[in-house]
Design a protein around this motif. Structure first.
Motif, mmCIF file in Angstrom:
data_model
loop_
_atom_site.group_PDB
_atom_site.id
_atom_site.type_symbol
_atom_site.label_atom_id
_atom_site.label_comp_id
_atom_site.label_asym_id
_atom_site.label_seq_id
_atom_site.Cartn_x
_atom_site.Cartn_y
_atom_site.Cartn_z
ATOM 1 N N PHE A 16 0.833 -1.208 0.000
ATOM 2 C CA PHE A 16 0.000 0.000 0.000
ATOM 3 C C PHE A 16 0.862 1.249 0.000
ATOM 4 N N LYS A 17 1.900 1.254 0.804
ATOM 5 C CA LYS A 17 2.751 2.444 0.893
ATOM 6 C C LYS A 17 3.520 2.692 -0.395
ATOM 7 N N LYS A 18 3.764 1.638 -1.166
ATOM 8 C CA LYS A 18 4.437 1.800 -2.454
ATOM 9 C C LYS A 18 3.597 2.602 -3.436
ATOM 10 N N LYS A 19 2.307 2.667 -3.198
ATOM 11 C CA LYS A 19 1.429 3.408 -4.098
ATOM 12 C C LYS A 19 1.580 4.915 -3.935
ATOM 13 N N LYS A 20 2.199 5.338 -2.829
ATOM 14 C CA LYS A 20 2.445 6.765 -2.581
ATOM 15 C C LYS A 20 1.144 7.567 -2.558
#
Length: 400
Positions: free
Chosen positions: A114-118
């Motif tokens: 999820f955090k990779k989606k920025k």
């Protein structure tokens, strides 16, 4: 055995009380969907959003214009849900990410993905759960109700706290799906696994009580840390979903014969969670137990600050999540007698203000909040929370 029978009696009695209350409500006009403004630009994560209550919740949030991420374990079912929601809402910003709440490793991987989606996170709906499942351990060796319903959401929420960031002038929201069965539950933080006497009914009720305790301490933690976020619990009532597949056969038979009259539909059950996630009336207000879009009293023991602390500390130990609450809240103790209804980062959070020393089993009184500052949406009038009476099985001291 007697302990198991007592737990089963309590759970079914609680369920019957809710069903009768829902029948009375239906006879008086039924349930009405909350009227909510569009929410473009907001991002929501819904656990268990591929079916039942979670699917209805995800669909309603998408209809409001939110970007919705469905977290679940059945990719085929989830992808079908994504396509259905996109078609019904004309909102293409709906997707699926794999997350198995029975595995801490899977939860950490979901958070990383999820955090990779920025993208920011404005709404987290802790919805997924199991009920009366046959006894079996999770991937991490936890009793399944404890692991999936509570510890999984505890770890997920804790790991996503830094991602929670409200849009300009607005707060992020953590909404945890509770249950009326918590009113008949007991919880021992030193024996969360139920090793001293296991009952599936008791384990389910205890997991829901743990979620309410967690919600109140989370609200207090976020307030003291100055996070622009609130946390509340949403009680959907008794909803016609597959969650009841493990109940005893007389209940399954009654559900099949009278489900449409007594049970809420998934859409009706989801309205409280959606209201908690999107209503301007709740902007900046946290630490609430909501039922049928209104504030209610939870079990008196859930307001016990010491019990909240012990549960949180044990949950951190079991999941490996750092116990930041112990340090942050202990440092706030000297100021706890002061009025904690303060503006933090532009987001006033008056709910669940604690007292010191702790007064176990004493719910906080209903108060009329001060006007909001910074995150006061247009038309968001100050209002008074009027806690409702319980379904009929509340303790004598648990009255508004």
């Amino acid at each position: 055995m007697l302990r198991g029978l007592a737990a089963a009696w309590g759970v079914y009695t609680a369920g019957l009380a809710v069903l009768l209350a829902q029948l009375l409500r239906r006879c008086r006009g039924g349930f009405r969907a909350p009227v909510l403004p569009p929410q473009p630009g907001r991002v929501a994560v819904v656990t268990g959003g591929a079916e039942g209550l979670g699917l209805s919740t995800a669909r309603q949030l998408a209809r409001l214009g939110m970007t919705v991420v469905i977290a679940g374990i059945n990719e085929d079912k989830a992808q079908a849900a994504v396509r259905k929601i996109r078609e019904e809402t004309a909102n293409d910003r709906v997707e699926f990410l794999y997350c198995d709440l029975a595995s801490l490793a899977s939860i950490r991987q979901f958070v990383e993905n999820f955090k990779k989606k920025k993208i920011p996170l404005h709404v987290l709906i802790n919805n997924a759960g199991v009920m009366l499942a046959p006894r079996s351990p999770t991937a991490d060796g936890f009793e399944r109700h404890l692991g999936v319903n509570f510890l999984g959401h505890f770890a997920l929420t804790s790991l996503l706290l830094d991602a929670l960031s409200g849009a300009p002038g607005r707060c992020a929201r953590v909404v945890t799906v509770a249950s009326a069965t918590h009113y008949v539950a007991s919880l021992d933080p030193d024996d969360l696994q139920g090793s001293r006497g296991y009952s599936a009914h008791g384990a389910y009720a205890s997991s829901k009580m743990a979620l309410v305790l967690f919600t109140y301490r989370l609200q207090r933690l976020m307030r003291v840390r100055g996070l622009r976020a609130t946390a509340s619990a949403a009680d959907p009532g008794v909803v016609d979903t597959d969650l009841y597949r493990h109940v005893c056969w007389p209940v399954r038979l009654a559900k099949r014969l009278c489900g449409r009259l007594l049970f809420k539909t998934p859409d009706e059950g989801a309205w409280t969670s959606v209201y908690a996630a999107a209503s301007p009336e709740l902007e900046g207000r946290g630490g609430l137990y909501l039922r049928d879009e209104e504030a209610a009293r939870s079990l008196p023991a859930t307001y016990d600050l010491e019990l909240q602390e012990r549960l949180w500390a044990e949950s951190c130990r079991l999941t490996g999540v750092p116990d930041v609450a112990a340090t942050v809240l202990s440092e706030a103790i000297p100021d706890v007698n002061s009025d904690l209804r303060v503006t933090l980062g532009g987001c006033q959070q008056p709910g669940n203000a604690p007292t010191w020393p702790p007064r176990p089993q004493q719910p906080p009184p209903a108060t009329k909040p001060r006007p909001q500052h910074g995150c006061h949406a247009p038309g968001n009038r100050s209002f008074e929370i009027k806690p409702r009476l319980q379904y009929g099985f509340h303790a004598p001291s648990n009255r508004p």
